[in-house]
Write an enzyme that holds these catalytic residues in place. Sequence first.
Site, PDB file in Angstrom:
ATOM      1  N   GLU A 189      27.050  14.801 -31.549  1.00  0.00           N
ATOM      2  CA  GLU A 189      27.312  15.008 -30.115  1.00  0.00           C
ATOM      3  C   GLU A 189      27.089  16.464 -29.713  1.00  0.00           C
ATOM      4  O   GLU A 189      27.788  17.011 -28.863  1.00  0.00           O
ATOM      5  CB  GLU A 189      28.742  14.580 -29.726  1.00  0.00           C
ATOM      6  CG  GLU A 189      29.243  13.293 -30.331  1.00  0.00           C
ATOM      7  CD  GLU A 189      28.487  12.071 -29.864  1.00  0.00           C
ATOM      8  OE1 GLU A 189      27.590  12.209 -29.021  1.00  0.00           O
ATOM      9  OE2 GLU A 189      28.774  10.978 -30.357  1.00  0.00           O
ATOM     10  N   GLY A 190      26.108  17.095 -30.318  1.00  0.00           N
ATOM     11  CA  GLY A 190      25.811  18.501 -30.071  1.00  0.00           C
ATOM     12  C   GLY A 190      26.365  19.354 -31.190  1.00  0.00           C
ATOM     13  O   GLY A 190      27.565  19.341 -31.464  1.00  0.00           O
ATOM     14  N   THR A 191      25.495  20.080 -31.879  1.00  0.00           N
ATOM     15  CA  THR A 191      25.952  20.888 -33.012  1.00  0.00           C
ATOM     16  C   THR A 191      26.790  22.069 -32.540  1.00  0.00           C
ATOM     17  O   THR A 191      26.782  22.446 -31.365  1.00  0.00           O
ATOM     18  CB  THR A 191      24.764  21.423 -33.819  1.00  0.00           C
ATOM     19  OG1 THR A 191      24.052  22.392 -33.022  1.00  0.00           O
ATOM     20  CG2 THR A 191      23.813  20.309 -34.232  1.00  0.00           C
ATOM     21  N   PHE A 208      17.387  27.998 -25.302  1.00  0.00           N
ATOM     22  CA  PHE A 208      16.918  26.900 -26.135  1.00  0.00           C
ATOM     23  C   PHE A 208      15.412  26.960 -26.377  1.00  0.00           C
ATOM     24  O   PHE A 208      14.909  26.399 -27.333  1.00  0.00           O
ATOM     25  CB  PHE A 208      17.244  25.548 -25.483  1.00  0.00           C
ATOM     26  CG  PHE A 208      18.729  25.279 -25.437  1.00  0.00           C
ATOM     27  CD1 PHE A 208      19.391  24.791 -26.537  1.00  0.00           C
ATOM     28  CD2 PHE A 208      19.455  25.510 -24.274  1.00  0.00           C
ATOM     29  CE1 PHE A 208      20.745  24.542 -26.497  1.00  0.00           C
ATOM     30  CE2 PHE A 208      20.805  25.259 -24.215  1.00  0.00           C
ATOM     31  CZ  PHE A 208      21.464  24.775 -25.337  1.00  0.00           C
ATOM     32  N   CYS A 247      26.697  10.670 -20.823  1.00  0.00           N
ATOM     33  CA  CYS A 247      27.421   9.914 -21.856  1.00  0.00           C
ATOM     34  C   CYS A 247      27.962  10.859 -22.921  1.00  0.00           C
ATOM     35  O   CYS A 247      29.117  10.747 -23.358  1.00  0.00           O
ATOM     36  CB  CYS A 247      26.508   8.886 -22.514  1.00  0.00           C
ATOM     37  SG  CYS A 247      25.786   7.671 -21.404  1.00  0.00           S
ATOM     38  N   ALA A 285      31.752  11.620 -24.402  1.00  0.00           N
ATOM     39  CA  ALA A 285      32.064  11.537 -25.833  1.00  0.00           C
ATOM     40  C   ALA A 285      32.595  12.861 -26.362  1.00  0.00           C
ATOM     41  O   ALA A 285      33.552  12.900 -27.151  1.00  0.00           O
ATOM     42  CB  ALA A 285      30.823  11.115 -26.607  1.00  0.00           C
ATOM     43  N   MET A 316      46.180  25.057 -49.689  1.00  0.00           N
ATOM     44  CA  MET A 316      47.624  25.187 -49.848  1.00  0.00           C
ATOM     45  C   MET A 316      48.177  24.172 -50.843  1.00  0.00           C
ATOM     46  O   MET A 316      49.187  24.418 -51.496  1.00  0.00           O
ATOM     47  CB  MET A 316      48.321  25.015 -48.497  1.00  0.00           C
ATOM     48  CG  MET A 316      48.120  26.169 -47.544  1.00  0.00           C
ATOM     49  SD  MET A 316      49.033  25.957 -45.997  1.00  0.00           S
ATOM     50  CE  MET A 316      50.734  26.065 -46.584  1.00  0.00           C
ATOM     51  N   SER A 367      35.620   7.642 -34.047  1.00  0.00           N
ATOM     52  CA  SER A 367      34.187   7.529 -33.745  1.00  0.00           C
ATOM     53  C   SER A 367      33.836   6.134 -33.242  1.00  0.00           C
ATOM     54  O   SER A 367      33.071   5.982 -32.285  1.00  0.00           O
ATOM     55  CB  SER A 367      33.352   7.857 -34.983  1.00  0.00           C
ATOM     56  OG  SER A 367      33.425   9.224 -35.302  1.00  0.00           O
TER      57      SER A 367
END
Length: 393
Positions: free
Chosen positions: A372-374, A392, A247, A251, A346, A99
């Site tokens: 950065e966008g769900t 949207f 941008c 990312a 595991m 990040s």
Amino acid sequence: MSYYPLNSIPDYYFLDTLLTEEHQLIRQSVRDWVESFVMPKIDQAAQYHTDLPNLMKELGNIGALGPYIPEEYGGAGLDQISYGIIMQELERGDSAVRSAASVQSSLVMFPIFEYGSEDQKRKYLPKLAAGEMIGAFGLTEPNHGSDPGSMETHFTDNGDHYLLNGAKMWITNAPLCDIAVVWAKNKEGKVHGLIVERGMEGFTTPETHNKWSLRASKTGELVFDNVKVPKENLLPNVSGLKGPLSCLNSARYGISWGVIGAAIDCYCTAVQYSKERKQFGKPIASFQLQQKKLAEFLTEITKAQLLCWQLGNLKNDLKASPAQVSMAKRNNVKMAIDIARESRQMLGGMGIMGEFPMMRHAANLESVITYEGTHDIHLLITGMDITGINAFS
């Protein structure tokens, strides 16, 4: 015993044959750095919610900051697959490390290089590339996350300067940043980018505490109270949401590679542990349910690797669409978080211990699947690309 077996990185479809010698050298260099610098410290940093000391300068030293920026501005002039490989290796260490590099590269250096003046490029990019200057990216607001067009942060023209007011939230590196690329609306409601420098009166960066995710990274706010920003700090070559969204595309591309590294770390650890852990007189790797999980992990990692490799080719040819980037980000983060959760099971009780990476990766990826966008927003971006209908609003 170490549970980070570097020599067992999965390459089931021989993707290495598609990489150049330079790609492989870059990968090995970053992998060695992660093993020597990140791995010995990352569990303690996550446990105690502290960042790794001198992280940005270390990332600058290995060329992980803005690697695709041309050499004349301090970058390495590498291609997009190289950038992706670097992100993958960094996130094998920890999402917080990736990040930090991703924000600096894609959200700070990218817009200055793409939309900045020549003076801005020469003033900021070399120092950002070296890690001598830390950058932050201001888009998300307390009341506006997935809907950046409704941002409230704004600036007015006051003659020889702009006056900036508003606040940004969930900002990586905010408490540490020397500069922030901030997106705000002018009087006419048009979005522009401004470079805000630490020390400007009225600019504060309070830290966000009590996180259960990305604990080896500093997160905070960017608060602007009548901040005087010199006019030469406006990014002159872009207006509208195209700027910040481009941008985010860069990312998101880096994230789609990065999370493969987290998945690989969990997978390799699970393979090794399952061969050594014995129950009912034999290794748990001999049981069908454990083999099913490992086979599914490898299948999903391989699919993600192929998706990123082709997306990298498209990026290199300037043909990658935002919807294609969204598909890779959404698919690969979901893949990684599923592998982190299942591989944790595991290991049983040992899976929650700091000696193993699963719980840390799983907690980190809860942030990555949101920022950065769900996950759902990226699904709708793909849906809109398929149907031509905006869901949207």
